[in-house]
Design an enzyme around this catalytic site. Structure first.
Site, PDB file in Angstrom:
ATOM      1  N   ASN A  36      -6.083  -3.790  -5.537  1.00  0.00           N
ATOM      2  CA  ASN A  36      -5.922  -5.269  -5.197  1.00  0.00           C
ATOM      3  C   ASN A  36      -5.733  -5.901  -6.512  1.00  0.00           C
ATOM      4  O   ASN A  36      -6.681  -5.992  -7.376  1.00  0.00           O
ATOM      5  CB  ASN A  36      -7.474  -5.727  -4.580  1.00  0.00           C
ATOM      6  CG  ASN A  36      -7.705  -5.254  -3.184  1.00  0.00           C
ATOM      7  OD1 ASN A  36      -6.758  -5.335  -2.266  1.00  0.00           O
ATOM      8  ND2 ASN A  36      -8.681  -4.463  -2.860  1.00  0.00           N
ATOM      9  N   GLU A  59      -6.359   1.911  -2.675  1.00  0.00           N
ATOM     10  CA  GLU A  59      -5.644   0.975  -2.761  1.00  0.00           C
ATOM     11  C   GLU A  59      -5.761   0.084  -4.241  1.00  0.00           C
ATOM     12  O   GLU A  59      -6.881   0.231  -4.697  1.00  0.00           O
ATOM     13  CB  GLU A  59      -5.464  -0.109  -1.562  1.00  0.00           C
ATOM     14  CG  GLU A  59      -6.638  -0.794  -1.673  1.00  0.00           C
ATOM     15  CD  GLU A  59      -6.836  -1.930  -0.142  1.00  0.00           C
ATOM     16  OE1 GLU A  59      -5.734  -2.350  -0.061  1.00  0.00           O
ATOM     17  OE2 GLU A  59      -8.012  -2.151   0.154  1.00  0.00           O
ATOM     18  N   LYS A  62       0.733  -0.942  -0.065  1.00  0.00           N
ATOM     19  CA  LYS A  62      -0.069  -0.001   0.050  1.00  0.00           C
ATOM     20  C   LYS A  62       0.807   1.322   0.197  1.00  0.00           C
ATOM     21  O   LYS A  62       0.441   2.333  -0.514  1.00  0.00           O
ATOM     22  CB  LYS A  62      -0.916  -0.127   1.277  1.00  0.00           C
ATOM     23  CG  LYS A  62      -2.042  -1.206   1.127  1.00  0.00           C
ATOM     24  CD  LYS A  62      -2.952  -0.987   2.228  1.00  0.00           C
ATOM     25  CE  LYS A  62      -4.048  -1.894   1.979  1.00  0.00           C
ATOM     26  NZ  LYS A  62      -3.685  -3.242   2.083  1.00  0.00           N
TER      27      LYS A  62
END
Length: 666
Positions: free
Chosen positions: A290, A288, A116
């Site tokens: 994924n 973020e 992150k």
């Protein structure tokens, strides 16, 4: 194309991948731990290979064991699902070295976006809007407090390698920053083997909206619109929908284009999700990325008609995306409710045990509605303490949001789960909540609307009257059956009367039942009446009725003089009396619950991590007493009031059942 793929995962996502692989004519290999020997994904796969003990760090996330299974099976590719090794660059590199295709992004993209801290820096360089925060590594709790003060409370403390709500805490002051840092660090180490922590500004009144992207190996990248994931508890998503009821077309386009720009910047391919925090003015900030398939991907599939798993497999095999951005339209609305093995009446704490009954609503698909249930369990199976508590993902689709919600209400009412605590009542309650129905939601929805936890639902009187009418009609069927079994009806020694009093939710409903061959007319005192039709029979746990022509689905359990009825998030004891029985029942005293005010009970099956007090110690209200870990989450139990610890009955490392006494107070 591949002939055989191995699925390096378990549960519903493994089953989900197997379904698509089977549709594509590809054989599948499952892996399983001791706890999953009889799991559904093992039964569904063409082959299954044992990989070790129940804890994930001894089985599912041990790269060498997965690689050995690949070699043994001869699989040409691996789908990692989500969680476990799905965002582990070392795993992707090991596959590449072994010349096995990874059904996911390249290791470089996993490394860049899976961290992150790094991903926020790269996002900013790619022109993506980011949240203010401290991206450096934080050494200890003192530094975490100092940084939090500089950013300004509230702050979000997050695990750099985190996901699924693990290793995340919101801190509103120095004490919470200190405690949150250590708790996040511990959870991150246990869940991901990486305890690095970073801190960023917590955006108030936020919505969690994410963009699904797909990129192939030939430079093509598209976004498949957005998912609204704002209904969260403890930073874990509970209900998702697509599209978002909040976004306009311009914001959707801007978010989608930024998501694609970020994917291109890191050389991304496969399915991925770029998550954003969106404030009340539609300002959005990168949260973020994924680098994997998301839990909530079905709602995107339902509004686009695209099988994301199929596309991931095709991309891994080198195929080109068969569509361009202009081809991707939004069709209708989709909802997803995550069914968890969590007891909503115990502050959603994990529940484990055997599924004595598991009957999902029937899956269906037609032009007006779709019901889909992605699951990895079956009736008689066991919910383990070692893994995530999610049982299933119930999804519905309809042309409009209101219709999709209505389809979800009916599907939730028809979902039968017994043997464990579960959150079905809560999911039903949210579907009827005025703010949710209006689309007026933020990530604080659950905390704000259920500040004292979930204590069930009280049905409004019009709905309660329908339930009372149904109870009376069903009770008449029970009484007729009872009379026939006894033989007294045939001898005219007993007849079933028509005057009853239904007592439900603290209210009494005197009524008359007039039955015929088609159903029954229920006449309430005061003149109101309902027509009830159904083919329900005594002993059936699900009653599908029609009240005045409208469907009513009830989960029904027998009790003395009536039923326990579950409907729309409410659990109702509906007792049916004769008028005289009702008079006498009203005089009976209520049974009081036992006094546990001087006991600290274990709220769920779990492991004692720490005991933070000693016998004889005086504790203050809110003081931490101990930490209990269950299903990879650490829970701090605090004193409800000032007192003195009289006795401690458990210690670190000890496993306790629900309601076992941890300590006693004077």
């Amino acid at each position: 194309m591949f002939d055989k793929i191995l699925i390096a995962n378990r549960g519903e996502i493994a089953c989900r991948v197997i379904k698509t692989a089977r549709k594509m004519g590809i054989k599948t290999v499952a892996v399983y731990s001791d706890a999953d020997r009889h799991a559904l994904h093992v039964q569904m796969a063409d082959e299954a290979i044992h990989i070790g003990p129940p804890p994930a760090n001894q089985s599912y996330i041990v790269i060498d064991k997965i690689m050995a299974a690949i070699k043994e099976s001869g699989a040409q590719a691996v789908h990692p699902g989500y969680g476990f090794l799905s965002e582990n660059k070392l795993f992707a590199e090991a596959l590449e070295k072994a010349e096995v295709a990874f059904i996911g992004p390249p290791a470089s993209a996993i490394e860049a976006m899976g961290d992150k801290i790094t991903s926020k820096k790269l996002a900013a360089e790619a022109g993506v809007s980011t949240v203010p925060g401290y991206m450096g590594l934080i050494e200890d709790a003192d530094e975490a407090v100092k940084i939090s003060q500089q950013i300004g409370y509230p702050v979000m403390i997050k695990a750099s390698a985190g996901g699924g709500g693990k290793g995340m805490r919101i801190a509103w002051n120095d004490q919470e920053a200190r405690e949150g840092f250590q708790a996040s660090k511990n959870e991150a180490a246990n869940s991901f083997g990486d305890d690095r922590i970073f801190i960023e500004k917590f955006v108030t009144q936020p919505r969690h909206i994410e963009i699904q992207v797909l990129a192939d190996k030939h430079g093509n990248c598209v976004y498949l619109h957005e998912r609204e994931c704002s209904i969260q508890r403890r930073n874990q998503k509970v209900i998702e929908e697509a599209p978002s009821p909040f976004l306009d077309e311009a914001t959707r386009k801007a978010m989608g284009e930024q998501a694609v720009a970020l994917a291109r910047a890191v050389g991304y391919c496969s399915a991925g999700t770029v998550e954003f925090i969106v404030d009340g003015q539609k300002n959005f900030y990168f949260l973020e990325m994924n680098t994997r398939l998301q839990v909530e991907h079905p709602v995107t599939e339902l509004i686009t008609g695209i099988d994301l798993v199929e596309q991931m497999i095709n991309i891994a095999a080198g195929k080109t995306l068969p569509f361009a951005q202009k081809d991707l339209k939004i069709n209708g609305w989709a909802m997803e409710s995550r069914l968890y093995a969590e007891d909503p009446y115990r502050n959603f704490l994990p529940s484990i045990g055997r599924l004595t009954r598991y009957r999902p609503p029937a899956e269906s698909a037609h032009d007006a509605a779709v019901v889909r249930n992605d699951t990895g369990v079956y009736e008689g199976g066991e919910i383990s303490m070692y893994y995530d508590p999610m049982i299933a993902k119930l999804c519905t689709w309809a042309p409009t949001r209101a219709q999709a919600i209505d389809e979800m209400r009916t599907a939730l009412d028809a979902f039968e789960v017994e043997g464990i605590g579960h959150n079905l009542p809560f999911l039903s309650a949210v579907m009827d909540h005025p703010k949710f129905c209006a689309g007026d939601i933020t990530t604080a929805f659950i905390a704000e609307e259920y500040p004292d936890g979930f204590a069930g639902v009280a049905l409004p009187e019009p709905e309660l009257r329908k339930v009372a009418a149904a109870a009376a009609a069903m009770f008449r069927v029970v009484e007729i059956r009872r009379a026939r079994i006894s033989g007294r009806m045939d001898n005219h020694e007993r007849t079933v009367g028509g005057e009853w009093v239904v007592v439900a939710q603290g209210k009494s409903f005197p009524l008359t039942v007039a039955a015929d061959h088609e159903g029954a007319t229920i006449q309430f005192e005061g003149g109101d009446h309902h027509r009830v039709t159904s083919d329900w029979r005594p002993g059936q746990p699900l009653a599908v009725l029609h009240i005045d022509g409208e469907p009513l689905v009830l989960k029904v359990g027998p009790t003395s003089h009536g039923f326990v009825i579950r409907h729309r998030g409410a659990e109702i004891k509906a007792q049916v009396f004769t008028p005289r029985q009702a008079e006498l029942a009203a005089l009976m005293p209520e049974k009081l619950p036992p006094d546990t005010s001087k006991l600290l009970l274990c709220p769920m099956p779990g492991l004692i991590v720490t005991i933070d007090v000693e016998e004889g110690q005086e504790v203050q209200e809110g003081q931490a007493l101990c930490v209990v870990e269950a299903m990879k989450m650490q829970n701090t139990l605090r004193a409800e009031k000032k007192g003195i610890v009289a006795r401690i009955n458990a210690g670190p490392g000890q496993s306790l059942a629900v309601d076992e006494v941890i300590m006693e107070f004077e």
